[in-house]
Design a protein around this motif. Structure first.
Motif, PDB file in Angstrom:
ATOM      1  N   THR B  34       0.843  -1.184   0.000  1.00 38.47           N
ATOM      2  CA  THR B  34       0.000   0.000   0.000  1.00 38.47           C
ATOM      3  C   THR B  34       0.882   1.239   0.000  1.00 38.47           C
ATOM      4  OG1 THR B  34      -1.537  -1.258   1.396  1.00 38.47           O
ATOM      5  CG2 THR B  34      -1.991   1.080   1.124  1.00 38.47           C
ATOM      6  N   TYR B  36       0.982   5.540   0.544  1.00 35.84           N
ATOM      7  CA  TYR B  36       0.318   6.679   1.147  1.00 35.84           C
ATOM      8  C   TYR B  36       1.053   7.961   0.772  1.00 35.84           C
ATOM      9  CZ  TYR B  36      -2.264   3.457   4.139  1.00 35.84           C
ATOM     10  OH  TYR B  36      -3.085   2.465   4.604  1.00 35.84           O
ATOM     11  N   GLN B  38       1.605  11.973   2.236  1.00 34.84           N
ATOM     12  CA  GLN B  38       1.440  12.800   3.428  1.00 34.84           C
ATOM     13  C   GLN B  38       1.931  14.207   3.184  1.00 34.84           C
ATOM     14  OE1 GLN B  38       3.625  11.649   6.999  1.00 34.84           O
ATOM     15  NE2 GLN B  38       2.024  12.476   8.320  1.00 34.84           N
ATOM     16  N   GLN B  42      -0.543  16.908   8.308  1.00 33.73           N
ATOM     17  CA  GLN B  42      -1.692  16.044   8.043  1.00 33.73           C
ATOM     18  C   GLN B  42      -1.301  14.583   8.240  1.00 33.73           C
ATOM     19  OE1 GLN B  42      -3.679  16.670   4.305  1.00 33.73           O
ATOM     20  NE2 GLN B  42      -3.437  18.890   4.398  1.00 33.73           N
ATOM     21  N   GLY B  43      -2.316  13.737   8.458  1.00 31.15           N
ATOM     22  CA  GLY B  43      -2.056  12.311   8.477  1.00 31.15           C
ATOM     23  C   GLY B  43      -1.885  11.774   7.070  1.00 31.15           C
ATOM     24  N   PRO B  44      -1.239  10.615   6.922  1.00 29.85           N
ATOM     25  CA  PRO B  44      -1.094  10.016   5.586  1.00 29.85           C
ATOM     26  C   PRO B  44      -2.460   9.726   4.955  1.00 29.85           C
ATOM     27  CG  PRO B  44       0.365   8.954   7.176  1.00 29.85           C
ATOM     28  CD  PRO B  44      -0.558   9.835   7.958  1.00 29.85           C
ATOM     29  N   PHE B  46      -4.348   7.428   1.823  1.00 24.55           N
ATOM     30  CA  PHE B  46      -4.224   6.271   0.942  1.00 24.55           C
ATOM     31  C   PHE B  46      -4.181   6.707  -0.524  1.00 24.55           C
ATOM     32  CE2 PHE B  46      -4.991   1.960  -0.412  1.00 24.55           C
ATOM     33  CZ  PHE B  46      -5.774   2.072  -1.550  1.00 24.55           C
ATOM     34  N   GLN B  49      -3.209   0.437  -3.742  1.00 20.75           N
ATOM     35  CA  GLN B  49      -2.863  -0.823  -3.093  1.00 20.75           C
ATOM     36  C   GLN B  49      -2.905  -1.953  -4.115  1.00 20.75           C
ATOM     37  OE1 GLN B  49      -5.793  -2.785  -0.287  1.00 20.75           O
ATOM     38  NE2 GLN B  49      -4.193  -2.277   1.187  1.00 20.75           N
ATOM     39  N   TYR B  87       4.904   7.140   1.343  1.00 21.56           N
ATOM     40  CA  TYR B  87       5.270   5.976   2.137  1.00 21.56           C
ATOM     41  C   TYR B  87       4.730   4.700   1.503  1.00 21.56           C
ATOM     42  CZ  TYR B  87       6.343   9.045   6.115  1.00 21.56           C
ATOM     43  OH  TYR B  87       6.878   9.995   6.951  1.00 21.56           O
ATOM     44  N   LEU B  89       3.810   0.705   2.497  1.00 24.32           N
ATOM     45  CA  LEU B  89       3.460  -0.103   3.669  1.00 24.32           C
ATOM     46  C   LEU B  89       3.241  -1.533   3.212  1.00 24.32           C
ATOM     47  CD1 LEU B  89       2.331  -0.695   6.572  1.00 24.32           C
ATOM     48  CD2 LEU B  89       0.103   0.037   5.704  1.00 24.32           C
ATOM     49  N   PHE B 100       6.123   0.200   7.645  1.00 23.10           N
ATOM     50  CA  PHE B 100       6.198   1.333   6.727  1.00 23.10           C
ATOM     51  C   PHE B 100       7.646   1.553   6.321  1.00 23.10           C
ATOM     52  CE2 PHE B 100       2.267   3.762   6.331  1.00 23.10           C
ATOM     53  CZ  PHE B 100       1.476   3.245   7.332  1.00 23.10           C
TER      54      PHE B 100
END
Lengths: 117, 110
Positions: B34, B36, B38, B42-44, B46, B49, B87, B89, B100
């Protein structure tokens, strides 16, 4: 849209204090996660939960505990905060599905930047 | 030891295609990869995948070779707003670990 909220964007605590970080998701996801994010290290999993009252240790659980009393809420607890726990803390949630797919597609909150003095 | 490895940084220009590779040894047959994105503060988020061959959606493609020891995120015709950290994952089923990569900072220049 899935929404994951975290109780604070910024938090300053003193060494030895007990710290609670709260996370709430509104999409009825089974899985919830707590990560910490540090420069050069990416995201590291602290704990995750796949159901109410269930928890699994991640890669760096030492110094942390978690609580999941309700499906939508997952709390991270620092029993006695230390300066090396100064970090960005990210909460995430995901649905449950077959295989590892559902563990991958996670929805993240905005993060809590914790500073321990 | 399960591990994911990415380049630390990449530079690109607007309109170019960008490819970011992630290495992941010890991946099992059905383990998903997966990616991401960022942005600061902020948060990562999606992006995409997959677990084999090629996956494409409206924002990116993911290429996974037959041996599955690496994967490549492809961003077509990047713009300045694609400047972010990316990133990979992997959820390693043989160890139960979610790993990650350390993130790739992509800087898109005008």
């Amino acid at each position: 849209d899935v929404k994951v909220t975290q109780s604070s964007r910024y938090l300053v605590k003193r060494t030895g204090e007990k710290v609670f970080l709260e996370c709430v998701q509104d999409m009825d996801h089974e899985n919830m996660f707590w990560y910490r994010q540090d420069p050069g290290l990416g995201l590291r999993l602290i704990y995750f939960s796949y159901d109410v009252k269930m928890k699994e240790k991640g890669d760096i659980p030492e110094g942390y505990s978690v609580s999941r009393e309700k499906k939508e809420r997952f709390s991270l607890i620092l029993e006695s905060a230390s300066t090396n726990q100064t970090s960005m803390y990210l909460c995430a949630s995901s649905l449950t599905g077959a295989g590892t797919m559902s563990l991958g597609e996670q929805f993240f909150g905005p993060g809590t930047r914790l500073t321990v003095l | 030891l399960a591990k994911t490895t990415q380049p630390i940084s990449m530079d690109s220009y607007e309109g170019q295609e960008v490819n970011i590779t992630c290495s992941h040894n010890n991946i099992a047959t059905n383990d998903y990869i997966t990616w991401y994105q960022q942005f600061p503060s902020q948060g990562p988020r999606f992006i995409i995948q997959g677990y084999k061959t090629k996956v494409t959606n409206e924002v990116a493609s993911l290429f996974i070779p037959a041996d599955r020891k690496s994967s490549t995120l492809s961003l077509p015709r990047v713009s300045l707003s694609d400047t972010a950290v990316y990133y990979c994952l992997v959820a390693f089923s043989n160890t139960g670990k979610l790993i990650f990569g350390q993130g790739t900072t992509l800087q898109v220049k005008p």
